[in-house]
Design a protein around this motif. Sequence first.
Motif, PDB file in Angstrom:
ATOM      1  N   ALA A 173      17.814  50.786  76.056  1.00 41.47           N
ATOM      2  CA  ALA A 173      18.868  49.853  76.470  1.00 41.47           C
ATOM      3  C   ALA A 173      20.052  50.636  77.036  1.00 41.47           C
ATOM      4  O   ALA A 173      20.305  51.773  76.633  1.00 41.47           O
ATOM      5  CB  ALA A 173      19.301  49.011  75.277  1.00 41.47           C
ATOM      6  N   ASP A 174      20.782  50.020  77.947  1.00 41.85           N
ATOM      7  CA  ASP A 174      21.920  50.724  78.531  1.00 41.85           C
ATOM      8  C   ASP A 174      23.122  50.697  77.582  1.00 41.85           C
ATOM      9  O   ASP A 174      23.122  50.002  76.557  1.00 41.85           O
ATOM     10  CB  ASP A 174      22.273  50.152  79.904  1.00 41.85           C
ATOM     11  CG  ASP A 174      22.683  48.687  79.854  1.00 41.85           C
ATOM     12  OD1 ASP A 174      23.147  48.214  78.789  1.00 41.85           O
ATOM     13  OD2 ASP A 174      22.545  48.007  80.885  1.00 41.85           O
ATOM     14  N   ALA A 176      26.071  49.476  77.855  1.00 43.35           N
ATOM     15  CA  ALA A 176      26.761  48.199  77.693  1.00 43.35           C
ATOM     16  C   ALA A 176      26.058  47.327  76.654  1.00 43.35           C
ATOM     17  O   ALA A 176      26.725  46.654  75.850  1.00 43.35           O
ATOM     18  CB  ALA A 176      26.828  47.473  79.041  1.00 43.35           C
ATOM     19  N   ALA A 177      24.725  47.335  76.658  1.00 42.89           N
ATOM     20  CA  ALA A 177      23.980  46.544  75.675  1.00 42.89           C
ATOM     21  C   ALA A 177      24.216  47.056  74.265  1.00 42.89           C
ATOM     22  O   ALA A 177      24.370  46.282  73.314  1.00 42.89           O
ATOM     23  CB  ALA A 177      22.490  46.558  76.013  1.00 42.89           C
ATOM     24  N   VAL A 178      24.238  48.386  74.119  1.00 40.31           N
ATOM     25  CA  VAL A 178      24.494  48.973  72.799  1.00 40.31           C
ATOM     26  C   VAL A 178      25.903  48.626  72.332  1.00 40.31           C
ATOM     27  O   VAL A 178      26.128  48.256  71.162  1.00 40.31           O
ATOM     28  CB  VAL A 178      24.292  50.503  72.834  1.00 40.31           C
ATOM     29  CG1 VAL A 178      24.701  51.132  71.497  1.00 40.31           C
ATOM     30  CG2 VAL A 178      22.834  50.848  73.149  1.00 40.31           C
ATOM     31  N   GLY A 180      27.728  46.034  73.186  1.00 43.82           N
ATOM     32  CA  GLY A 180      27.789  44.618  72.833  1.00 43.82           C
ATOM     33  C   GLY A 180      27.144  44.357  71.480  1.00 43.82           C
ATOM     34  O   GLY A 180      27.655  43.554  70.681  1.00 43.82           O
ATOM     35  N   MET A 181      26.036  45.013  71.209  1.00 43.57           N
ATOM     36  CA  MET A 181      25.374  44.858  69.919  1.00 43.57           C
ATOM     37  C   MET A 181      26.265  45.378  68.787  1.00 43.57           C
ATOM     38  O   MET A 181      26.380  44.753  67.719  1.00 43.57           O
ATOM     39  CB  MET A 181      24.031  45.592  69.944  1.00 43.57           C
ATOM     40  CG  MET A 181      23.231  45.520  68.648  1.00 43.57           C
ATOM     41  SD  MET A 181      23.646  46.854  67.486  1.00 43.57           S
ATOM     42  CE  MET A 181      23.137  48.291  68.427  1.00 43.57           C
ATOM     43  N   PRO A 218      15.799  47.345  74.897  1.00 44.77           N
ATOM     44  CA  PRO A 218      16.428  46.028  74.986  1.00 44.77           C
ATOM     45  C   PRO A 218      15.866  45.035  73.967  1.00 44.77           C
ATOM     46  O   PRO A 218      16.613  44.216  73.413  1.00 44.77           O
ATOM     47  CB  PRO A 218      16.105  45.590  76.425  1.00 44.77           C
ATOM     48  CG  PRO A 218      15.995  46.876  77.182  1.00 44.77           C
ATOM     49  CD  PRO A 218      15.364  47.843  76.225  1.00 44.77           C
ATOM     50  N   ILE A 221      17.472  45.846  70.680  1.00 46.79           N
ATOM     51  CA  ILE A 221      18.856  45.363  70.683  1.00 46.79           C
ATOM     52  C   ILE A 221      18.882  43.871  70.355  1.00 46.79           C
ATOM     53  O   ILE A 221      19.726  43.388  69.578  1.00 46.79           O
ATOM     54  CB  ILE A 221      19.522  45.623  72.049  1.00 46.79           C
ATOM     55  CG1 ILE A 221      19.752  47.116  72.261  1.00 46.79           C
ATOM     56  CG2 ILE A 221      20.837  44.852  72.175  1.00 46.79           C
ATOM     57  CD1 ILE A 221      20.816  47.728  71.370  1.00 46.79           C
ATOM     58  N   HIS A 222      17.935  43.138  70.926  1.00 49.28           N
ATOM     59  CA  HIS A 222      17.853  41.698  70.672  1.00 49.28           C
ATOM     60  C   HIS A 222      17.599  41.435  69.184  1.00 49.28           C
ATOM     61  O   HIS A 222      18.205  40.527  68.585  1.00 49.28           O
ATOM     62  CB  HIS A 222      16.729  41.099  71.525  1.00 49.28           C
ATOM     63  CG  HIS A 222      16.590  39.619  71.398  1.00 49.28           C
ATOM     64  ND1 HIS A 222      17.500  38.725  71.922  1.00 49.28           N
ATOM     65  CD2 HIS A 222      15.641  38.860  70.772  1.00 49.28           C
ATOM     66  CE1 HIS A 222      17.131  37.498  71.641  1.00 49.28           C
ATOM     67  NE2 HIS A 222      16.003  37.547  70.944  1.00 49.28           N
ATOM     68  N   ARG A 225      20.782  42.195  67.201  1.00 50.55           N
ATOM     69  CA  ARG A 225      21.751  41.104  67.355  1.00 50.55           C
ATOM     70  C   ARG A 225      21.346  39.904  66.498  1.00 50.55           C
ATOM     71  O   ARG A 225      22.196  39.224  65.921  1.00 50.55           O
ATOM     72  CB  ARG A 225      21.835  40.684  68.821  1.00 50.55           C
ATOM     73  CG  ARG A 225      22.737  41.577  69.678  1.00 50.55           C
ATOM     74  CD  ARG A 225      22.825  41.003  71.086  1.00 50.55           C
ATOM     75  NE  ARG A 225      23.819  41.665  71.903  1.00 50.55           N
ATOM     76  CZ  ARG A 225      25.110  41.349  71.958  1.00 50.55           C
ATOM     77  NH1 ARG A 225      25.573  40.363  71.181  1.00 50.55           N
ATOM     78  NH2 ARG A 225      25.956  41.996  72.730  1.00 50.55           N
TER      79      ARG A 225
END
Length: 240
Positions: A173-174, A176-178, A180-181, A218, A221-222, A225
């Motif tokens: 995951a990029d 930004a995703a990390v 946000g998580m 990703p 990450i989902h 979350r």
Amino acid sequence: MSTRFVLIQPSHAGNVGAAARALKVMGFDDLVLVKPRWEDVLTRDETVERASGAVDVLQKAREVETLEEALQGMTHVCATVMTPRDFGPPTFGPREHLAGVAREGHHVAFLFGSERYGMRNEDVYRCHAALRIPVSPDYGSLNLAAAIQVIAYEWRMALGGFELPPSPGPQAADAAAVAGMLQHWEEALVAIGFLDPAAPKKLMPRLNQLFNRAQPTPEEIHILRGVAKAMAEAARKPKP
């Protein structure tokens, strides 16, 4: 440099087909049969079936009457033996011998005897070296095709092997995703009382480093979350 595999008086058609398959997967295709039991061995149903697609090797293979014909053009000949022969060539393990042979640039022939009685002494004597595959002392009986596969593999490795294609690893995951998580987790940890926002100390930076090392995908990450959401929802539920 060229490579030839010579089967002396093979008696089982299936082994000839399996030999062709063993050669093809290691990138070799020069197969010579000396006085095989079956005149049509290269086209028999069992042979073609056991070749498993290596029909081109069978189509190129040759049948000859004498070992002399099979060895024309070869400059280094290796017998394959279970036991060393008195007055015969020196015996080596394949790996220890073949690395040096590869550096010398010989045209190499590997000889394999009949399934019924192996190699005759007079055939071994004409070789430059005898190769003995290291096997269990309690049971050393190798099927002909299995022995060919081992020697073909060791010779390919001595020649440098094949470069394996890079394995496509999971896509991380990029950033930004990390990030946000982590924000989602921070809110959940506050909700359950694990993190004091007035005195956060180094918890979130340490979690940030943890997930950077883990390189979550990703999909992961989902999942994380989802865990954070479940924690926050559980914290909001009234206690009984």
